[in-house]
Scaffold this motif. Sequence first.
Motif, PDB file in Angstrom:
ATOM      1  N   ALA A 116       0.830  -1.210   0.000  1.00  0.00           N
ATOM      2  CA  ALA A 116       0.000   0.000   0.000  1.00  0.00           C
ATOM      3  C   ALA A 116       0.861   1.255   0.000  1.00  0.00           C
ATOM      4  CB  ALA A 116      -0.924  -0.005   1.213  1.00  0.00           C
ATOM      5  N   PHE A 117       2.095   1.155   0.539  1.00  0.00           N
ATOM      6  CA  PHE A 117       2.968   2.323   0.600  1.00  0.00           C
ATOM      7  C   PHE A 117       3.359   2.800  -0.796  1.00  0.00           C
ATOM      8  CE2 PHE A 117       4.790   1.577   5.143  1.00  0.00           C
ATOM      9  CZ  PHE A 117       3.511   1.701   5.646  1.00  0.00           C
ATOM     10  N   LYS A 118       3.564   1.867  -1.697  1.00  0.00           N
ATOM     11  CA  LYS A 118       3.906   2.253  -3.070  1.00  0.00           C
ATOM     12  C   LYS A 118       2.770   3.060  -3.705  1.00  0.00           C
ATOM     13  CE  LYS A 118       6.798  -1.856  -3.865  1.00  0.00           C
ATOM     14  NZ  LYS A 118       6.990  -3.064  -4.695  1.00  0.00           N
ATOM     15  N   GLU A 267      -6.435  -3.955   0.468  1.00  0.00           N
ATOM     16  CA  GLU A 267      -7.401  -5.018   0.717  1.00  0.00           C
ATOM     17  C   GLU A 267      -8.001  -5.601  -0.548  1.00  0.00           C
ATOM     18  OE1 GLU A 267     -10.463  -4.480   3.525  1.00  0.00           O
ATOM     19  OE2 GLU A 267      -9.085  -4.631   5.222  1.00  0.00           O
ATOM     20  N   ASP A 268      -8.123  -4.796  -1.610  1.00  0.00           N
ATOM     21  CA  ASP A 268      -8.862  -5.294  -2.765  1.00  0.00           C
ATOM     22  C   ASP A 268      -8.571  -4.416  -3.969  1.00  0.00           C
ATOM     23  OD1 ASP A 268     -10.544  -6.841  -4.266  1.00  0.00           O
ATOM     24  OD2 ASP A 268     -12.401  -6.223  -3.261  1.00  0.00           O
ATOM     25  N   LYS A 281      -7.250   0.133   3.223  1.00  0.00           N
ATOM     26  CA  LYS A 281      -7.711   0.315   4.587  1.00  0.00           C
ATOM     27  C   LYS A 281      -6.769   1.291   5.292  1.00  0.00           C
ATOM     28  CE  LYS A 281      -9.095  -2.208   8.742  1.00  0.00           C
ATOM     29  NZ  LYS A 281      -9.208  -3.547   9.382  1.00  0.00           N
ATOM     30  N   VAL A 282      -7.348   2.312   5.914  1.00  0.00           N
ATOM     31  CA  VAL A 282      -6.579   3.351   6.597  1.00  0.00           C
ATOM     32  C   VAL A 282      -6.626   3.082   8.099  1.00  0.00           C
ATOM     33  CG1 VAL A 282      -6.386   5.831   7.008  1.00  0.00           C
ATOM     34  CG2 VAL A 282      -7.167   5.004   4.787  1.00  0.00           C
ATOM     35  N   ILE A 283      -5.437   3.000   8.731  1.00  0.00           N
ATOM     36  CA  ILE A 283      -5.346   2.623  10.145  1.00  0.00           C
ATOM     37  C   ILE A 283      -4.545   3.672  10.895  1.00  0.00           C
ATOM     38  CG2 ILE A 283      -4.670   0.818  11.766  1.00  0.00           C
ATOM     39  CD1 ILE A 283      -4.557  -1.076   9.261  1.00  0.00           C
ATOM     40  N   PRO A 284      -5.140   4.368  11.871  1.00  0.00           N
ATOM     41  CA  PRO A 284      -4.374   5.355  12.650  1.00  0.00           C
ATOM     42  C   PRO A 284      -3.275   4.688  13.466  1.00  0.00           C
ATOM     43  CG  PRO A 284      -6.745   5.609  12.987  1.00  0.00           C
ATOM     44  CD  PRO A 284      -6.551   4.311  12.288  1.00  0.00           C
ATOM     45  N   ARG A 285      -2.137   5.348  13.559  1.00  0.00           N
ATOM     46  CA  ARG A 285      -1.062   4.834  14.414  1.00  0.00           C
ATOM     47  C   ARG A 285      -1.365   5.120  15.883  1.00  0.00           C
ATOM     48  NH1 ARG A 285       3.574   3.047  12.085  1.00  0.00           N
ATOM     49  NH2 ARG A 285       3.790   3.385   9.843  1.00  0.00           N
ATOM     50  N   VAL A 291      -7.015  12.070  13.522  1.00  0.00           N
ATOM     51  CA  VAL A 291      -6.792  11.337  12.276  1.00  0.00           C
ATOM     52  C   VAL A 291      -8.037  10.506  11.974  1.00  0.00           C
ATOM     53  CG1 VAL A 291      -4.276  11.260  12.494  1.00  0.00           C
ATOM     54  CG2 VAL A 291      -5.654   9.490  13.577  1.00  0.00           C
ATOM     55  N   PHE A 292      -8.027   9.888  10.801  1.00  0.00           N
ATOM     56  CA  PHE A 292      -9.167   9.099  10.352  1.00  0.00           C
ATOM     57  C   PHE A 292      -8.810   7.613  10.309  1.00  0.00           C
ATOM     58  CE2 PHE A 292      -9.498  13.253   8.277  1.00  0.00           C
ATOM     59  CZ  PHE A 292     -10.795  13.623   8.600  1.00  0.00           C
ATOM     60  N   GLY A 293      -9.845   6.792  10.346  1.00  0.00           N
ATOM     61  CA  GLY A 293      -9.718   5.368  10.085  1.00  0.00           C
ATOM     62  C   GLY A 293     -10.836   4.939   9.165  1.00  0.00           C
ATOM     63  N   GLY A 294     -10.580   3.939   8.324  1.00  0.00           N
ATOM     64  CA  GLY A 294     -11.615   3.482   7.407  1.00  0.00           C
ATOM     65  C   GLY A 294     -11.040   3.065   6.077  1.00  0.00           C
TER      66      GLY A 294
END
Length: 831
Positions: A116-118, A267-268, A281-285, A291-294
């Motif tokens: 996902a980082f790329k 994820e897809d 998928k976005v995950i807060p550290r 920040v957001f998650g989702g």
Amino acid sequence: MKRKLLFFLLFFVTGSALLAQEKVFNGRVIDAQTGEPLPFVSVYFKNSDFGTTTNFDGNYSFKAVPNSDSLTVSYVGYITRSKAITNEKVQTINFQLQDNSTSLAEVLIRPTENPAFKILRQVVAHKALNNKEKLSAYQYESYNKIELDVDNITDAFKKRSLIKPVTSILDSIKLIAGDEGEPVLPVFISESLSDFYYLKNPKKTKEIIKASKVTGIGMDDGSLISQLIGSTFQEYNFYDNRMNLLKKEFVSPIADGWKLYYDYDLEDSLYINGVYCYKLKVIPRRAQDLVFGGYIWIAKENYALRQVDLSVGKSANLNFIEKVKIQQELQPTSAGPYLPVKTRLLVKIISVGKQRPGMLAKIYTSSRNIQVNQPQPLKFYTEPVELAEKALKHNDTFWNENRHDSLSATEQHVYAMIDSVREIPAVKTYVEIVNIIINGYKTVGKIDLGPYPYTYAFNNIEGHRFQVGFKTNPEFSRKIEFSGFGAYGTRDGRFKYRASGRAILSRRKWTEVGISDKEDLQQIGLETEKIGDNALFLASSRFGELKRPYRQHETEIWGQRELFKGFTERITLRQRSFNPLFPFSYVFDSNENGVVLKNSFSTSEIIFDTRFANNEMFLQSENSRISLGNKGWPVFNLRYLLGLKNALGSDVSYQRLEANVRQDIPMGILGTGRYELEAGRIFSTVPYPLLEVHLGNETPFYTRNAFTLMNYFEFASDSYASLHYNQHLEGFGLNSIPLVSKLKWRMVLTGNILYGHLSDANLALLPPQDHQGRDLETFNQFSNGVPYAEVGYGFENIFKFLRVQAFHRLTYRNNPDANNFGIKVAAQFNL
């Protein structure tokens, strides 16, 4: 026997074929608690790989040959549900999903780079190409719908005495919630239709609200609300590194520094409206950060943001907010960059206790008829928000023909319910009480009585002071306002008053004139004009022993006009008298017999005030206008006073110049810095009450425009410069400390510095004794090159509303009665 077997096989095959024929399935998936539609939900047959997803409005529709006896919907963060299907050819199956209250997944550690980082690096690299602000101009028609509801309506809540009159209304709430949903009580709903315009250089926006429909409990000023519900205040651009939401700065999941705040999972990959997209998928550290998650969906071909489904949980360092959810769908323009075409925002305000209600705010915005790179003339953007003359007068037929999306049966019922609720006497009383608490006034017909903080005080001069005030409201006139107060002290037996009136001559370029006459007690260095609008500090300063009190009669005539956007000029003619209630004299003149002392004086002044605030946004609220800030630009104020001797009995001739600049500076992870820089000079010799007597603070309350540990009347000068600075660190640092982070405290740092000088000529006006031979108190002077300085540190957001700070005095620690350490408190309500 063979015939029976053949008949049975034929019946079985025929029946199977009938059961297996293609059917049409449609329906809607919504949140059971909020009633909001859920986009991007997976809809599929149980124990089957076949399925689809809901669209942005939570709807789904497909044709299929079912190979299962039930239809299932699943969505991350919600409990999966299934419903049985029937043999009907067309079936409508709706779902209401319950939140499963589980937290987002932990951050994963991978032996190789996260794929996902790329994708994120490419998204950031392409931001300049895909951001709508790359366009020289754009415009579109916008439709906005806002609904406010009371939720968490329990049986215990229904039994409360205030709510019992609403019971009959509550019985019909199921019509809004649905059979499986949580009941909510609507209190406000609005719709607006407007044309929105954006100009890149210089950066300007304009919104013309063509139609507005507002229905709410306690909402009387339709014109003000109509200006607030348009697209101007619903702009959410995830291409900005930080996005302003609820007056807080949230870090975008595609910000340049994304890796400091987020982790991601690929994820897809799927097609959305014919475009191949990555689903991330976005995950807060850290859950406490803003920040957001989702989930976000990124187009593969140009790494543009196509869809957003993000939330902010109750762990975030926000007050009174349990959940924020924002969904957005973006489409490319003819020039390339993407614009949002649909946005949905939900804010759930937390319930205080399990048996107490909370609030839901639901906002929906859609855009159509988008045009790009067709800028309007610059003067077109002068007024950022403009309410069309007939905006509030459109009927239901107009709305049925022009709203972008038709109202659901539930939303139509909301209008009827609000009309019923707001006519209940108990509700009217509750709304009135809340209005008095917030505004300080009680409305009685065409007059508002108040403000209540000044109703009572007790001090050594007046004894018990009782005050009653009023102002006329727009029901009296939309062009003229009268206001005033009357006060009486039981000890001094004197009546004090203020009577004023003002007339609004123009609202387009705000222009007003006014006149005021006032007689009251003041304290040197604590004049109302210096304290400003801090009602708590001003009210508390009237209690106890008054320091250097004097009686003042003041008459003012003024005129004010906004000459051009952000630039306001005000001219005031003022006459004042000074009659001290403490030992006071000044050298008025000298002759062959010596100096001539006076213990009172009068002034007649012309005052020129100039104010410039670039990009400031104002809303007009009936007979006043409200500033919504100017997006981080500094605000400049310049004042020139000319004292005219012998005019209307004036004893003093003098000139004075003051300059002030203040600004809020967003600093990302470090929160917000706020400074106020002030300088001034008096070019003449004047009695010391006309000097700059710097504002001290001997109360337990913090006020930002006072020097916190300075005593009243401790310093005075005729030339000076000062700086007040506050650094609000929000959750920086504390969010990373276990247990402490749950308190949601926020650090605040303060620094105040002041340097002044008093000329020998003004010192010469200070005799050692007054005209009656009584010793006179004096004030301290600034040593050469040594400023007054103090620093403070502490926490705000204690119990969600308290600010407590410790302060240290750094210089002039040996002054008489110097207070070198102190703790101040303040009440403030911030998200």
